[in-house]
Scaffold this motif. Sequence first.
Motif, mmCIF file in Angstrom:
data_model
loop_
_atom_site.group_PDB
_atom_site.id
_atom_site.type_symbol
_atom_site.label_atom_id
_atom_site.label_comp_id
_atom_site.label_asym_id
_atom_site.label_seq_id
_atom_site.Cartn_x
_atom_site.Cartn_y
_atom_site.Cartn_z
ATOM 1 N N SER A 19 -8.627 2.569 0.072
ATOM 2 C CA SER A 19 -9.718 3.343 -0.544
ATOM 3 C C SER A 19 -9.633 3.387 -2.062
ATOM 4 C CB SER A 19 -9.686 4.779 -0.021
ATOM 5 O OG SER A 19 -8.405 5.362 -0.226
ATOM 6 N N ASN A 20 -8.449 3.090 -2.587
ATOM 7 C CA ASN A 20 -8.212 3.235 -4.041
ATOM 8 C C ASN A 20 -7.000 2.411 -4.433
ATOM 9 O OD1 ASN A 20 -6.884 5.626 -2.461
ATOM 10 N ND2 ASN A 20 -5.661 5.428 -4.331
ATOM 11 N N ALA A 21 -6.894 2.174 -5.716
ATOM 12 C CA ALA A 21 -5.712 1.468 -6.220
ATOM 13 C C ALA A 21 -4.575 2.460 -6.420
ATOM 14 C CB ALA A 21 -6.037 0.772 -7.539
ATOM 15 N N ALA A 37 0.839 -1.203 0.000
ATOM 16 C CA ALA A 37 0.000 0.000 0.000
ATOM 17 C C ALA A 37 0.869 1.246 0.000
ATOM 18 C CB ALA A 37 -0.920 -0.005 1.225
ATOM 19 N N GLU A 38 0.196 2.380 -0.215
ATOM 20 C CA GLU A 38 0.884 3.681 -0.202
ATOM 21 C C GLU A 38 0.054 4.702 0.549
ATOM 22 O OE1 GLU A 38 2.708 5.807 -3.844
ATOM 23 O OE2 GLU A 38 0.791 6.834 -3.523
ATOM 24 N N GLY A 39 0.680 5.351 1.518
ATOM 25 C CA GLY A 39 0.072 6.478 2.222
ATOM 26 C C GLY A 39 1.032 7.644 2.192
ATOM 27 N N MET A 40 0.724 8.658 2.981
ATOM 28 C CA MET A 40 1.557 9.861 2.941
ATOM 29 C C MET A 40 2.132 10.241 4.306
ATOM 30 S SD MET A 40 -0.793 12.098 0.278
ATOM 31 C CE MET A 40 0.370 13.443 0.096
ATOM 32 N N GLU A 41 1.877 9.418 5.334
ATOM 33 C CA GLU A 41 2.305 9.813 6.678
ATOM 34 C C GLU A 41 3.130 8.772 7.431
ATOM 35 O OE1 GLU A 41 -1.097 9.804 5.835
ATOM 36 O OE2 GLU A 41 -0.916 11.884 5.096
ATOM 37 N N GLY A 42 3.016 7.505 7.071
ATOM 38 C CA GLY A 42 3.567 6.431 7.902
ATOM 39 C C GLY A 42 5.026 6.614 8.276
HETATM 40 O O1 LIG Z 1 -12.773 13.372 0.989
HETATM 41 C C1 LIG Z 1 -12.974 12.709 2.023
HETATM 42 O O2 LIG Z 1 -14.095 12.518 2.509
HETATM 43 C C2 LIG Z 1 -11.834 12.093 2.696
HETATM 44 C C3 LIG Z 1 -12.045 11.322 3.823
HETATM 45 C C4 LIG Z 1 -10.985 10.737 4.441
HETATM 46 C C5 LIG Z 1 -9.706 10.914 3.919
HETATM 47 C C6 LIG Z 1 -9.521 11.667 2.795
HETATM 48 C C7 LIG Z 1 -8.187 11.855 2.231
HETATM 49 O O3 LIG Z 1 -7.996 12.356 1.156
HETATM 50 C C8 LIG Z 1 -7.088 11.382 3.054
HETATM 51 C C9 LIG Z 1 -5.760 11.631 2.440
HETATM 52 C C10 LIG Z 1 -4.855 10.558 2.939
HETATM 53 O O4 LIG Z 1 -5.146 9.358 2.325
HETATM 54 C C11 LIG Z 1 -3.993 8.632 2.108
HETATM 55 N N1 LIG Z 1 -4.068 8.111 0.753
HETATM 56 C C12 LIG Z 1 -5.179 7.585 0.196
HETATM 57 N N2 LIG Z 1 -4.926 7.093 -1.016
HETATM 58 C C13 LIG Z 1 -3.622 7.318 -1.250
HETATM 59 C C14 LIG Z 1 -2.779 6.999 -2.362
HETATM 60 O O5 LIG Z 1 -3.175 6.413 -3.369
HETATM 61 N N3 LIG Z 1 -1.471 7.386 -2.258
HETATM 62 C C15 LIG Z 1 -1.011 8.017 -1.154
HETATM 63 N N4 LIG Z 1 -1.776 8.313 -0.091
HETATM 64 C C16 LIG Z 1 -3.074 7.960 -0.136
HETATM 65 C C17 LIG Z 1 -2.845 9.570 2.426
HETATM 66 O O6 LIG Z 1 -2.210 9.098 3.574
HETATM 67 C C18 LIG Z 1 -3.465 10.922 2.664
HETATM 68 O O7 LIG Z 1 -3.029 11.583 3.800
HETATM 69 C C19 LIG Z 1 -10.573 12.280 2.163
#
Ligand SMILES: O=C(O)c1cccc(C(=O)CC[C@H]2O[C@@H](n3cnc4c(=O)[nH]cnc43)[C@H](O)[C@@H]2O)c1
Length: 230
Positions: free
Chosen positions: A198-200, A172-177
């Motif tokens: 939540s997404n690919a 997976a990929e996030g932005m904070e870990g």
């Molecule tokens: O729009 C909304 O309702 C909503 C609800 C909860 C969270 C969000 C975000 O946009 C969170 C941003 C957060 O998500 C992580 N994330 C999600 N998909 C990815 C990805 O494909 N690549 C990197 N990060 C992703 C990330 O940690 C962001 O901080 C909106």
Amino acid sequence: MTELTGSPGKTGLPSEARVLVMTAVEAERDAVLRGLDGDGRFDVRLCGVGPASAAARTAAALAGGEAWTLVVSAGIAGGYPELAPVGTLAIGTASVAADLGVETADGFASVDELGFGASGIAADASLAEALLQALNRAGLVAAAGPIVTASTATGTAATAALRAARVPGAVAEGMEGYGVAVAASDADKPFIELRAISNAVGPRDRDAWRIGDALSALSAAFAILKEVEL
Ligand SMILES: O=C(O)c1cccc(C(=O)CC[C@H]2O[C@@H](n3cnc4c(=O)[nH]cnc43)[C@H](O)[C@@H]2O)c1
């Protein structure tokens, strides 16, 4: 995906645990709180989006005098579809800053290769394994492996492939870990990353994001995590 093995059962959080959970945004925090259902061992705080804010706010929380026993980076994430499809969960065996390094004429060189530090922070292996087993016993689909941290979320197939090559087995990929993990490591606290997909990871298609499903999965995961016993 890393195969985590071991005996099910005697694992998890002690009753005196003090767990710091960092989420990027309020919707994630609220999903975690729904799953925890008032469990007083957990404190869920916002770290903002991206590794810098996450590291700074986690370090500030850890410096606040509480006797934290565990730090968790939690939220939604992009998943590598073959390993972590939308709606499933990802547990980090390590949190890896896939873009922390330099470009050279020969390609990307990580800070590890340059001798400037570590682009990956390992999770608490026994807790990650315990959590994986508990989630699986509860019927939740979860994959364990490295989780990429990126300051710029992937938006093309090319970047997805590049980062997957840099971080073999990434689920997976996030932005904070990685930011949360650096702060936890500096404070000598155990750390895990738990994400709901939540997404690919790949070409950006915001309409295809299943945020509601991912937030529900995040709640379900924390309802399990709070019941895991040491
Ligand atoms: O729009 C909304 O309702 C909503 C609800 C909860 C969270 C969000 C975000 O946009 C969170 C941003 C957060 O998500 C992580 N994330 C999600 N998909 C990815 C990805 O494909 N690549 C990197 N990060 C992703 C990330 O940690 C962001 O901080 C909106």
